[in-house]
Design a protein around this motif. Structure first.
Motif, PDB file in Angstrom:
ATOM      1  N   UNK A 261       0.851  -1.191   0.038  1.00 41.81           N
ATOM      2  CA  UNK A 261       0.234  -0.056   0.016  1.00 41.81           C
ATOM      3  C   UNK A 261       0.848   1.111  -0.081  1.00 41.81           C
ATOM      4  N   UNK A 262       0.471   2.191  -0.680  1.00 37.21           N
ATOM      5  CA  UNK A 262       1.278   3.380  -0.771  1.00 37.21           C
ATOM      6  C   UNK A 262       0.571   4.725  -0.259  1.00 37.21           C
ATOM      7  N   UNK A 263       0.790   5.370   0.807  1.00 39.02           N
ATOM      8  CA  UNK A 263       0.365   6.346   1.630  1.00 39.02           C
ATOM      9  C   UNK A 263       0.925   7.581   1.395  1.00 39.02           C
ATOM     10  N   UNK A 264       0.250   8.597   0.894  1.00 39.53           N
ATOM     11  CA  UNK A 264       0.782   9.911   0.779  1.00 39.53           C
ATOM     12  C   UNK A 264       0.112  10.894   2.020  1.00 39.53           C
ATOM     13  N   UNK A 265       0.745  11.380   2.860  1.00 33.74           N
ATOM     14  CA  UNK A 265       0.408  12.012   4.069  1.00 33.74           C
ATOM     15  C   UNK A 265       0.660  13.553   3.626  1.00 33.74           C
ATOM     16  N   UNK A 266      -0.328  14.365   3.541  1.00 33.02           N
ATOM     17  CA  UNK A 266      -0.074  15.708   3.094  1.00 33.02           C
ATOM     18  C   UNK A 266       0.199  16.461   4.479  1.00 33.02           C
ATOM     19  N   UNK A 267       1.062  17.407   4.900  1.00 30.82           N
ATOM     20  CA  UNK A 267       1.078  17.979   6.132  1.00 30.82           C
ATOM     21  C   UNK A 267       1.284  19.574   5.684  1.00 30.82           C
ATOM     22  N   UNK A 268       0.677  20.210   6.899  1.00 30.89           N
ATOM     23  CA  UNK A 268       0.913  21.618   6.903  1.00 30.89           C
ATOM     24  C   UNK A 268       1.457  21.760   8.591  1.00 30.89           C
ATOM     25  N   UNK A 269       1.428  23.038   8.968  1.00 33.16           N
ATOM     26  CA  UNK A 269       1.883  23.337  10.393  1.00 33.16           C
ATOM     27  C   UNK A 269       0.790  23.286  11.270  1.00 33.16           C
ATOM     28  N   UNK A 270      -0.347  22.759  10.777  1.00 30.67           N
ATOM     29  CA  UNK A 270      -1.529  22.939  11.685  1.00 30.67           C
ATOM     30  C   UNK A 270      -1.599  21.620  12.700  1.00 30.67           C
ATOM     31  N   UNK A 271      -2.466  21.708  13.821  1.00 24.24           N
ATOM     32  CA  UNK A 271      -2.736  20.537  14.715  1.00 24.24           C
ATOM     33  C   UNK A 271      -3.453  19.509  13.764  1.00 24.24           C
ATOM     34  N   UNK A 272      -4.266  19.913  12.904  1.00 23.32           N
ATOM     35  CA  UNK A 272      -5.130  19.017  12.013  1.00 23.32           C
ATOM     36  C   UNK A 272      -4.150  17.966  11.237  1.00 23.32           C
ATOM     37  N   UNK A 273      -3.068  18.554  10.777  1.00 27.02           N
ATOM     38  CA  UNK A 273      -2.039  17.646   9.884  1.00 27.02           C
ATOM     39  C   UNK A 273      -1.598  16.751  10.970  1.00 27.02           C
ATOM     40  N   UNK A 274      -1.116  17.318  12.202  1.00 29.54           N
ATOM     41  CA  UNK A 274      -0.526  16.428  13.155  1.00 29.54           C
ATOM     42  C   UNK A 274      -1.302  15.313  13.602  1.00 29.54           C
ATOM     43  N   UNK A 275      -2.773  15.568  13.546  1.00 33.37           N
ATOM     44  CA  UNK A 275      -3.473  14.526  13.911  1.00 33.37           C
ATOM     45  C   UNK A 275      -3.518  13.387  12.794  1.00 33.37           C
ATOM     46  N   UNK A 276      -3.403  14.007  11.908  1.00 30.06           N
ATOM     47  CA  UNK A 276      -3.530  13.007  10.527  1.00 30.06           C
ATOM     48  C   UNK A 276      -2.183  12.146  10.525  1.00 30.06           C
ATOM     49  N   UNK A 277      -1.085  12.754  10.855  1.00 32.75           N
ATOM     50  CA  UNK A 277       0.203  12.033  10.916  1.00 32.75           C
ATOM     51  C   UNK A 277       0.241  10.911  12.129  1.00 32.75           C
ATOM     52  N   UNK A 278      -0.394  11.406  13.153  1.00 28.48           N
ATOM     53  CA  UNK A 278      -0.735  10.632  14.295  1.00 28.48           C
ATOM     54  C   UNK A 278      -1.604   9.341  13.924  1.00 28.48           C
ATOM     55  N   UNK A 279      -2.739   9.640  13.330  1.00 29.31           N
ATOM     56  CA  UNK A 279      -3.426   8.394  12.777  1.00 29.31           C
ATOM     57  C   UNK A 279      -2.934   7.444  12.214  1.00 29.31           C
TER      58      UNK A 279
END
Length: 165
Positions: free
Chosen positions: A1-19
Motif C-alpha cells: 500500500x502506498x500512503x501519501x500524507x499531506x502535512x502543513x503546520x496545523x494541529x489537524x495535520x499532526x492528527x493525520x500523522x498520528x493517525x
C-alpha cells in the motif's frame, strides 16, 4: 500500500500523522510525506516593490519551516516503519493541485489529510483542500478531523465567577 500524507503546520495535520503512526499497515507499505508551499509572486507586492525582498525572505522562512516539519514527520515514520519505506518532499505550488498531482504520479493508494473543519463564509473564502482532494483524487482519501470543544462549553467555563480568598 502506498500512503501519501499531506502535512502543513496545523494541529489537524499532526492528527493525520498520528493517525497513520497509530495503526498497523500491511507489510511493505510505503509512506510519502508531502508539504506544499504556495508560491510567492513578486507582483503580489503590487505598487510597493520595496516589499518584495521582505516577501521573498518570508517565503524562504515558510519553506524552511516546511522542511523542518517534514524532517520531523519522516523521523517519526522511519522509527515506526523503517527508512526504506518512508519518502518525503517539500514542493512549491498550489496545495490542492500539488497533492493531487503527486498522488497520481507516485501512484498512491491512499491520501491522508487533516481537515480544518471550516464552514460557511470562511470555507467559501479559503476553500477546502480536503474536500477538493476527496472530490478529485484518483485513489482513496482519508480525512482526519479533530473533535474540538463546543463553543458553548468554552463560554460556560469563561462565565464562572472568580472567588477570591
Amino acid at each position: 500500500m502506498r500512503v501519501l500524507i499531506a502535512l502543513d503546520e496545523s494541529s489537524y495535520s499532526q492528527a493525520a500523522l498520528q493517525s497513520v503512526l497509530s495503526r498497523p499497515w500491511p507489510k511493505g507499505s510505503q509512506f510519502k510525506i508531502l508539504a506544499v508551499v504556495e508560491p510567492f509572486h513578486p507582483e503580489y507586492a503590487g505598487w510597493q516593490t520595496n516589499y518584495t525582498p521582505f516577501a521573498v525572505e518570508a517565503q524562504k522562512s515558510i519553506h524552511d519551516s516546511a522542511v523542518k516539519l517534514v524532517e520531523e514527520a519522516q523521523r517519526l515514520l522511519t522509527d515506526c516503519f523503517g527508512a526504506e519505506y518512508v519518502l518525503s518532499e517539500v514542493t512549491e505550488g498550489y496545495i490542492k493541485d500539488r497533492i493531487l498531482d503527486d498522488a497520481r504520479h507516485w501512484q498512491a493508494d491512499l491520501i491522508v489529510v487533516g481537515s480544518h473543519g471550516r464552514r460557511g463564509f470562511t470555507k467559501f473564502l479559503l476553500g477546502s483542500v480536503s474536500e477538493a482532494i476527496a472530490s478529485h483524487a484518483t485513489c482513496s482519501v482519508e480525512i482526519i478531523k479533530i473533535k474540538e470543544p463546543s463553543q458553548a462549553a468554552t463560554i460556560a467555563s469563561d462565565a464562572k465567577p472568580e472567588i477570591s480568598t
